[in-house]
Design an enzyme around this catalytic site. Structure first.
Site, PDB file in Angstrom:
ATOM      1  N   GLU A  52     -38.064 -55.064 -50.463  1.00 59.48           N
ATOM      2  CA  GLU A  52     -39.805 -54.234 -51.018  1.00 59.48           C
ATOM      3  C   GLU A  52     -39.733 -54.348 -49.698  1.00 59.48           C
ATOM      4  O   GLU A  52     -40.339 -53.200 -49.140  1.00 59.48           O
ATOM      5  CB  GLU A  52     -40.500 -55.310 -51.977  1.00 59.48           C
ATOM      6  CG  GLU A  52     -40.671 -55.889 -53.269  1.00 59.48           C
ATOM      7  CD  GLU A  52     -39.717 -56.934 -53.399  1.00 59.48           C
ATOM      8  OE1 GLU A  52     -40.436 -57.859 -54.245  1.00 59.48           O
ATOM      9  OE2 GLU A  52     -38.702 -57.195 -52.200  1.00 59.48           O
ATOM     10  N   CYS A  77     -42.048 -61.659 -54.421  1.00 54.33           N
ATOM     11  CA  CYS A  77     -42.734 -62.984 -53.645  1.00 54.33           C
ATOM     12  C   CYS A  77     -43.772 -63.296 -53.363  1.00 54.33           C
ATOM     13  O   CYS A  77     -44.563 -62.183 -52.945  1.00 54.33           O
ATOM     14  CB  CYS A  77     -41.464 -63.505 -52.705  1.00 54.33           C
ATOM     15  SG  CYS A  77     -41.641 -62.887 -51.474  1.00 54.33           S
ATOM     16  N   ARG A 189     -13.933 -64.985 -55.845  1.00 54.40           N
ATOM     17  CA  ARG A 189     -14.583 -66.431 -55.096  1.00 54.40           C
ATOM     18  C   ARG A 189     -15.518 -66.938 -54.310  1.00 54.40           C
ATOM     19  O   ARG A 189     -16.560 -67.072 -53.980  1.00 54.40           O
ATOM     20  CB  ARG A 189     -13.416 -66.563 -54.368  1.00 54.40           C
ATOM     21  CG  ARG A 189     -12.148 -67.530 -55.143  1.00 54.40           C
ATOM     22  CD  ARG A 189     -11.195 -68.015 -54.898  1.00 54.40           C
ATOM     23  NE  ARG A 189      -9.802 -68.649 -54.763  1.00 54.40           N
ATOM     24  CZ  ARG A 189      -8.690 -68.807 -54.474  1.00 54.40           C
ATOM     25  NH1 ARG A 189      -8.470 -68.601 -53.809  1.00 54.40           N
ATOM     26  NH2 ARG A 189      -8.012 -69.672 -56.068  1.00 54.40           N
ATOM     27  N   ARG A 212      -9.221 -65.077 -49.345  1.00 57.61           N
ATOM     28  CA  ARG A 212      -7.474 -64.564 -48.075  1.00 57.61           C
ATOM     29  C   ARG A 212      -7.345 -63.160 -48.374  1.00 57.61           C
ATOM     30  O   ARG A 212      -7.395 -62.185 -47.847  1.00 57.61           O
ATOM     31  CB  ARG A 212      -6.881 -65.326 -48.807  1.00 57.61           C
ATOM     32  CG  ARG A 212      -7.172 -66.959 -47.858  1.00 57.61           C
ATOM     33  CD  ARG A 212      -5.629 -67.458 -48.086  1.00 57.61           C
ATOM     34  NE  ARG A 212      -4.710 -67.666 -49.106  1.00 57.61           N
ATOM     35  CZ  ARG A 212      -4.753 -67.650 -51.014  1.00 57.61           C
ATOM     36  NH1 ARG A 212      -6.549 -68.681 -50.607  1.00 57.61           N
ATOM     37  NH2 ARG A 212      -4.663 -68.188 -51.415  1.00 57.61           N
ATOM     38  N   HIS A 306     -11.220 -76.739 -68.048  1.00 58.48           N
ATOM     39  CA  HIS A 306     -11.567 -75.763 -68.875  1.00 58.48           C
ATOM     40  C   HIS A 306     -11.716 -76.402 -69.979  1.00 58.48           C
ATOM     41  O   HIS A 306     -12.991 -75.650 -70.846  1.00 58.48           O
ATOM     42  CB  HIS A 306     -10.368 -74.229 -69.008  1.00 58.48           C
ATOM     43  CG  HIS A 306     -10.842 -73.758 -68.272  1.00 58.48           C
ATOM     44  ND1 HIS A 306      -9.019 -72.814 -67.576  1.00 58.48           N
ATOM     45  CD2 HIS A 306     -11.635 -73.454 -66.310  1.00 58.48           C
ATOM     46  CE1 HIS A 306      -9.569 -72.164 -65.932  1.00 58.48           C
ATOM     47  NE2 HIS A 306     -10.883 -72.412 -65.580  1.00 58.48           N
TER      48      HIS A 306
END
Length: 394
Positions: A52, A77, A189, A212, A306
């Site tokens: 903003e 905010c 990542r 990387r 997992h």
């Protein structure tokens, strides 16, 4: 009737420009429209300037925002204090004489959460709510999950063969996916605050867990996290020599000498407690990460980790890279979940598909409603709650 969706789509496009660069802040964009013409736009930038404020600065150079409509995907905010380095956007909007503010979603931050909209209304500004709300909430799913639940947003990433294997019977897993798909993984990542693996994966692959393969994002290195109930990770692992010291979650069963050696090598060790089966209590580990300011975690394996995160419903999104490879006997991508009937199987929602070379990338959410909390459940909160420090004259 005003067309708010067009400008809001531009806001969302701007917000995405901050991807990989804004954490722990949410992705935000803003557009200022005066007399039917865009006079300012912006997004949260690397310096931390709020969308903003950037849009209003540009509007000021084009004659100002008095009487204009400001579009933003997240409620402005309205607070100042420790940990916040920018002035309240709601107060700036009021000072600039903006006539109307169009908001996609409330801000779940506990110091905003409807108070910004109330401040604007209290100053006589028209507030329109809920424009492209679900799309905007999904864009900031990490922000919603973290502030609504106190737990990081968890993404599971699985690279598997077409018959559901992540490794051969001999343990060979490099590489099921090709380099372009691995570039996507490195982008994932960079988009998360931490990368988590189980100790089995750490021992088998000796990974670096760094960004990387995408040069522009190499400065965005997530925290490496290992789940290791007895501290089997050797102090000479590549993880301990990385740019960021790894955090290892363990249980009371861990070897004290192994802990001392890992800490001498630079690792940090935290006892998260056990889950009753001798394994690390994953819910406590995630809560500890949230307490350290980690808003999002990418879990890259292995199958046991997992499986537990799926079984305990502790993940939010799953990204599966399916390669056109048939392995046969090998390591299953996911272990036994105790599912006896298909009707009881976990079914992902909001599923999307894309292709990278010959690989299918399938992405889906466990439960968007659970991830977003109150997002998408209705209009921004009204005057029923009061937030200290968010009055128009504060």
């Amino acid at each position: 009737m005003d067309d708010h969706e067009g400008p809001m789509r531009r806001v969302l496009e701007l917000a995405r420009h901050g991807q990989w660069r804004t954490s722990p802040n949410p992705l935000t964009g803003a557009v200022v429209v005066r007399d039917g013409r865009v006079v300012g736009e912006g997004h949260l930038n690397e310096r931390g300037d709020h969308a903003e404020a950037v849009a209003l600065d540009r509007a000021a150079r084009a004659g100002g925002a008095a009487g204009a409509t400001l579009y933003t995907n997240l409620e402005p905010c309205c607070w100042s204090g420790v940990g916040k380095h920018t002035p309240p956007c709601a107060q700036r909007i009021i000072r600039e004489g903006v006539r109307r503010v169009v908001i996609a979603t409330a801000d779940p931050h506990p110091k905003v959460d409807g108070a910004g909209a109330r401040m604007l209304r209290g100053a006589g500004i028209e507030v329109v709510e809920g424009v492209l709300e679900e799309e905007a909430a999904r864009l900031n799913a990490v922000h919603f999950k973290f502030h609504r639940t106190g737990i990081p947003f968890v993404t599971l990433k699985i690279a598997q063969s077409i018959d559901g294997r992540i490794a051969t019977g001999g343990g060979d897993s490099r590489w099921i996916s090709d380099r372009d798909a691995r570039v996507m993984t490195h982008e994932l990542r960079a988009a998360h605050d931490a990368i988590m693996v189980g100790v089995g994966t750490a021992l088998a692959d000796d990974p670096e867990l760094t960004v990387r393969l995408t040069a522009p994002l190499r400065d965005r290195q997530p925290l490496p996290v290992i789940v290791d109930s007895t501290l089997r990770l050797p102090p000479g692992a590549r993880l301990t020599a990385g740019e960021r010291s790894p955090l290892i979650f363990t249980t009371d069963r861990h070897d004290r000498r192994a802990r001392a050696a890992l800490e001498r090598a630079g690792a940090r060790v935290a006892v998260a407690g056990g889950d009753g089966g001798g394994r690390v209590a994953l819910d406590r580990a995630l809560a500890a990460l949230a307490g350290a300011g980690v808003t999002s975690v990418l879990v890259e394996g292995g199958a046991a980790l997992h499986t537990e995160l799926i079984r305990q419903r502790l993940f939010d999104k799953l990204v599966a890279v399916v390669a056109p490879v048939v392995i046969g006997a090998g390591t299953d991508a996911v272990g036994d979940l105790g599912t006896a009937r298909l009707v009881d199987a976990l079914r992902l929602e909001r599923v999307s598909h894309r292709q990278i070379n010959d690989q299918a990338i399938i992405t889906g959410y466990r439960s968007l409603a659970a991830t977003l909390g109150r997002a998408g459940s209705g209009p921004l909160p009204g005057a029923q709650r009061q937030e200290a420090g968010c009055s128009a004259v504060s």
